[in-house]
Write a protein that holds these residues in place. Structure first.
Motif, PDB file in Angstrom:
ATOM      1  N   ALA A 127       0.832  -1.202   0.000  1.00  9.94           N
ATOM      2  CA  ALA A 127       0.000   0.000   0.000  1.00  9.94           C
ATOM      3  C   ALA A 127       0.871   1.258   0.000  1.00  9.94           C
ATOM      4  CB  ALA A 127      -0.930   0.002   1.214  1.00  9.94           C
ATOM      5  N   CYS A 128       1.910   1.250   0.805  1.00  7.16           N
ATOM      6  CA  CYS A 128       2.797   2.423   0.868  1.00  7.16           C
ATOM      7  C   CYS A 128       3.539   2.629  -0.442  1.00  7.16           C
ATOM      8  CB  CYS A 128       3.782   2.277   2.016  1.00  7.16           C
ATOM      9  SG  CYS A 128       3.008   2.483   3.627  1.00  7.16           S
ATOM     10  N   SER A 129       3.984   1.551  -1.056  1.00 10.91           N
ATOM     11  CA  SER A 129       4.741   1.693  -2.302  1.00 10.91           C
ATOM     12  C   SER A 129       3.848   2.158  -3.454  1.00 10.91           C
ATOM     13  CB  SER A 129       5.439   0.392  -2.670  1.00 10.91           C
ATOM     14  OG  SER A 129       4.507  -0.597  -3.054  1.00 10.91           O
ATOM     15  N   LEU A 130       2.559   1.799  -3.419  1.00 13.71           N
ATOM     16  CA  LEU A 130       1.634   2.232  -4.464  1.00 13.71           C
ATOM     17  C   LEU A 130       1.225   3.688  -4.287  1.00 13.71           C
ATOM     18  CD1 LEU A 130      -0.587  -0.955  -4.689  1.00 13.71           C
ATOM     19  CD2 LEU A 130       0.982  -0.102  -6.455  1.00 13.71           C
ATOM     20  N   GLY A 131       1.252   4.171  -3.063  1.00 18.58           N
ATOM     21  CA  GLY A 131       0.939   5.566  -2.789  1.00 18.58           C
ATOM     22  C   GLY A 131      -0.521   5.906  -3.038  1.00 18.58           C
TER      23      GLY A 131
ATOM     24  N   PRO B 106      -2.671   3.649   1.086  1.00 17.34           N
ATOM     25  CA  PRO B 106      -2.450   3.511   2.537  1.00 17.34           C
ATOM     26  C   PRO B 106      -3.711   3.768   3.369  1.00 17.34           C
ATOM     27  CG  PRO B 106      -0.633   4.711   1.554  1.00 17.34           C
ATOM     28  CD  PRO B 106      -1.696   4.576   0.490  1.00 17.34           C
ATOM     29  N   ALA B 107      -4.493   4.757   2.999  1.00 19.97           N
ATOM     30  CA  ALA B 107      -5.733   5.045   3.732  1.00 19.97           C
ATOM     31  C   ALA B 107      -6.714   3.891   3.602  1.00 19.97           C
ATOM     32  CB  ALA B 107      -6.360   6.339   3.227  1.00 19.97           C
ATOM     33  N   CYS B 108      -6.790   3.310   2.409  1.00 21.45           N
ATOM     34  CA  CYS B 108      -7.718   2.204   2.175  1.00 21.45           C
ATOM     35  C   CYS B 108      -7.243   0.924   2.853  1.00 21.45           C
ATOM     36  CB  CYS B 108      -7.929   2.002   0.680  1.00 21.45           C
ATOM     37  SG  CYS B 108      -8.772   3.437  -0.037  1.00 21.45           S
TER      38      CYS B 108
ATOM     39  N   VAL C 167      -9.538  -5.524  -0.767  1.00 20.74           N
ATOM     40  CA  VAL C 167      -9.731  -4.076  -0.867  1.00 20.74           C
ATOM     41  C   VAL C 167      -8.593  -3.443  -1.660  1.00 20.74           C
ATOM     42  CG1 VAL C 167      -9.846  -1.917   0.450  1.00 20.74           C
ATOM     43  CG2 VAL C 167     -11.161  -3.908   1.201  1.00 20.74           C
ATOM     44  N   LEU C 168      -7.361  -3.876  -1.410  1.00 22.34           N
ATOM     45  CA  LEU C 168      -6.211  -3.300  -2.115  1.00 22.34           C
ATOM     46  C   LEU C 168      -6.194  -3.661  -3.595  1.00 22.34           C
ATOM     47  CD1 LEU C 168      -3.248  -3.596   0.411  1.00 22.34           C
ATOM     48  CD2 LEU C 168      -4.622  -1.587  -0.172  1.00 22.34           C
ATOM     49  N   ASP C 169      -6.928  -4.689  -3.978  1.00 23.71           N
ATOM     50  CA  ASP C 169      -6.987  -5.065  -5.396  1.00 23.71           C
ATOM     51  C   ASP C 169      -7.784  -4.065  -6.236  1.00 23.71           C
ATOM     52  OD1 ASP C 169      -5.382  -7.286  -5.152  1.00 23.71           O
ATOM     53  OD2 ASP C 169      -7.040  -8.703  -4.973  1.00 23.71           O
ATOM     54  N   HIS C 170      -8.506  -3.179  -5.578  1.00 28.63           N
ATOM     55  CA  HIS C 170      -9.229  -2.123  -6.297  1.00 28.63           C
ATOM     56  C   HIS C 170      -8.259  -0.993  -6.645  1.00 28.63           C
ATOM     57  CE1 HIS C 170     -12.564  -4.388  -4.663  1.00 28.63           C
ATOM     58  NE2 HIS C 170     -13.367  -3.729  -5.492  1.00 28.63           N
ATOM     59  N   ASP C 171      -8.700  -0.114  -7.505  1.00 34.10           N
ATOM     60  CA  ASP C 171      -7.851   1.010  -7.927  1.00 34.10           C
ATOM     61  C   ASP C 171      -8.018   2.188  -6.970  1.00 34.10           C
ATOM     62  OD1 ASP C 171      -6.309   2.874  -9.228  1.00 34.10           O
ATOM     63  OD2 ASP C 171      -7.718   3.187 -10.873  1.00 34.10           O
TER      64      ASP C 171
END
Length: 82
Positions: free
Chosen positions: A8-12, A16-18, A47-51
């Motif tokens: 999550a952090c690397s995707l920015g 991270p909030a999600c 959840v992280l699999d969403h955009d």
């Protein structure tokens, strides 16, 4: 879970909030005995699999993403039923 947090952090963006929103919902479901322990990571990953690449440029955008992430997590938990 740590690898999901790093992801999550690397995707920015809003990731991270999600991540945090999904994790809070999943842990609450686990503590309420409606989700198994392993389901916490699975729910968060779903959840992280969403955009969530949109910009975290306003409080409204962050709160909207948080709400949507929590809704997705709750839907996952309802479908899981342990």
């Amino acid at each position: 879970m740590l690898s999901l947090a790093y992801r999550a952090c690397s995707l920015g963006g809003l990731y991270p909030a999600c991540y945090n929103a999904a994790n809070e919902v999943a842990v609450a479901a686990f503590l309420g005995d409606t989700l198994g322990f392993m389901g916490i990571a699975e729910c968060t990953a779903i959840v992280l699999d969403h955009d969530w690449s949109g910009g975290a440029d306003s409080l409204d955008s962050i709160l909207d993403a948080d709400r949507r992430a929590r809704d997705i997590a709750r839907s996952f938990i309802k479908e899981c039923k342990r």
